[in-house]
Design a protein around this motif. Structure first.
Motif, PDB file in Angstrom:
ATOM      1  N   GLY A  19       0.865  -1.175   0.000  1.00 39.61           N
ATOM      2  CA  GLY A  19       0.000   0.000   0.000  1.00 39.61           C
ATOM      3  C   GLY A  19       0.901   1.223   0.000  1.00 39.61           C
ATOM      4  N   ALA A  82      -2.468  -5.223   7.050  1.00 44.23           N
ATOM      5  CA  ALA A  82      -3.318  -4.528   6.076  1.00 44.23           C
ATOM      6  C   ALA A  82      -4.770  -4.874   6.368  1.00 44.23           C
ATOM      7  CB  ALA A  82      -2.961  -4.943   4.653  1.00 44.23           C
ATOM      8  N   LYS A  85      -8.001   0.388   7.073  1.00 39.67           N
ATOM      9  CA  LYS A  85      -7.480   1.674   6.615  1.00 39.67           C
ATOM     10  C   LYS A  85      -7.826   2.824   7.562  1.00 39.67           C
ATOM     11  CE  LYS A  85      -7.767   0.358   1.736  1.00 39.67           C
ATOM     12  NZ  LYS A  85      -8.290   0.710   0.401  1.00 39.67           N
ATOM     13  N   ASP A 146      -1.716  -0.001   4.542  1.00 44.49           N
ATOM     14  CA  ASP A 146      -2.742   0.710   3.766  1.00 44.49           C
ATOM     15  C   ASP A 146      -3.402   1.831   4.575  1.00 44.49           C
ATOM     16  OD1 ASP A 146      -3.901  -1.070   5.476  1.00 44.49           O
ATOM     17  OD2 ASP A 146      -5.306  -1.929   4.022  1.00 44.49           O
TER      18      ASP A 146
END
Length: 220
Positions: A19, A82, A85, A146
């Motif tokens: 990311g 990940a 977010k 991310d």
């Protein structure tokens, strides 16, 4: 604990999360830096990156085989996470209940220096690395690749992050770098003479002032 094996997660071909950060690349930066600090703390360290595996199964087996081939007190695998977010954060995974305290300490230490959420210690019984290593083991998820705030905090505080991991694993503190000593401006004064008659003192002072000297008459 004085002897460790630390490996980076995944492999050159068997890549991890990506990311704002790339998991494999960043783990391979953290491992040698943490090892450097552990050596500064008088610990013995073995490090490993998997450059050969072509499948996930081979990758896990290769890493576990290396760890089990070394004498050590603790096995450590460095990963990046990940999937969340919005919040991100740090967490440390463990298998045996004897490792929960250390896992919680490492997670807290990293989250504090990065200034991100501490997701804490999490028990996982399904991970090949944690199940396969013969010694106590933890798997560090440094932050979320991310989540931009995580990535920015990690980049800014990379060195602090590595120091925090090394200090928490070893239970020792690194010495602070010596600060340069500030030089003070010292003024040296020269006394030319002493006079009982003020007129003579005033006369000499006037002559010295003409020559560019700074003059003070002190009575005492």
């Amino acid at each position: 604990m004085n002897e460790f094996v630390i490996s980076s997660g995944h492999a050159k071909v068997v890549r991890g999360a990506s990311g704002y950060l790339d998991e494999v690349n960043e783990a391979r930066k953290i491992v040698p830096k943490v090892a450097e600090y552990l050596k500064d703390l008088d610990c013995k360290v073995h490090t490993f990156d998997d450059d050969t595996s072509k499948t996930q199964r081979d990758n896990i087996n290769t890493i576990v085989k290396y760890h089990n081939s070394k004498s050590r007190d603790l096995d450590v695998s460095v990963h990046f996470n990940a999937g969340t977010k919005e919040t991100g954060g740090t967490e440390v995974l463990y298998y045996g209940d004897e490792n929960i305290v250390l896992a919680a300490k490492v997670s807290k230490a990293i989250s504090e220096v990065l200034g991100i959420k501490d997701r804490g210690a999490k028990k996982r019984t399904d991970l090949g690395f944690l199940k396969g290593t013969a010694k106590p083991a933890i798997l560090i998820e440094v932050c979320f690749v991310d989540t931009k705030t995580n990535a920015d905090a990690y980049k800014k505080n990379f060195d602090k992050c590595c120091k925090a991991i090394a200090e928490t694993l070893s239970g020792k503190k690194l010495k602070d770098e010596a600060k340069p000593v500030e030089k003070k401006n010292i003024i040296h004064k020269v006394q030319v003479g002493a006079f009982s008659d003020e007129k003579n003192a005033t006369k000499l002072a006037a002559e010295l002032k003409k020559k560019g000297y700074s003059v003070n008459i002190v009575k005492g």
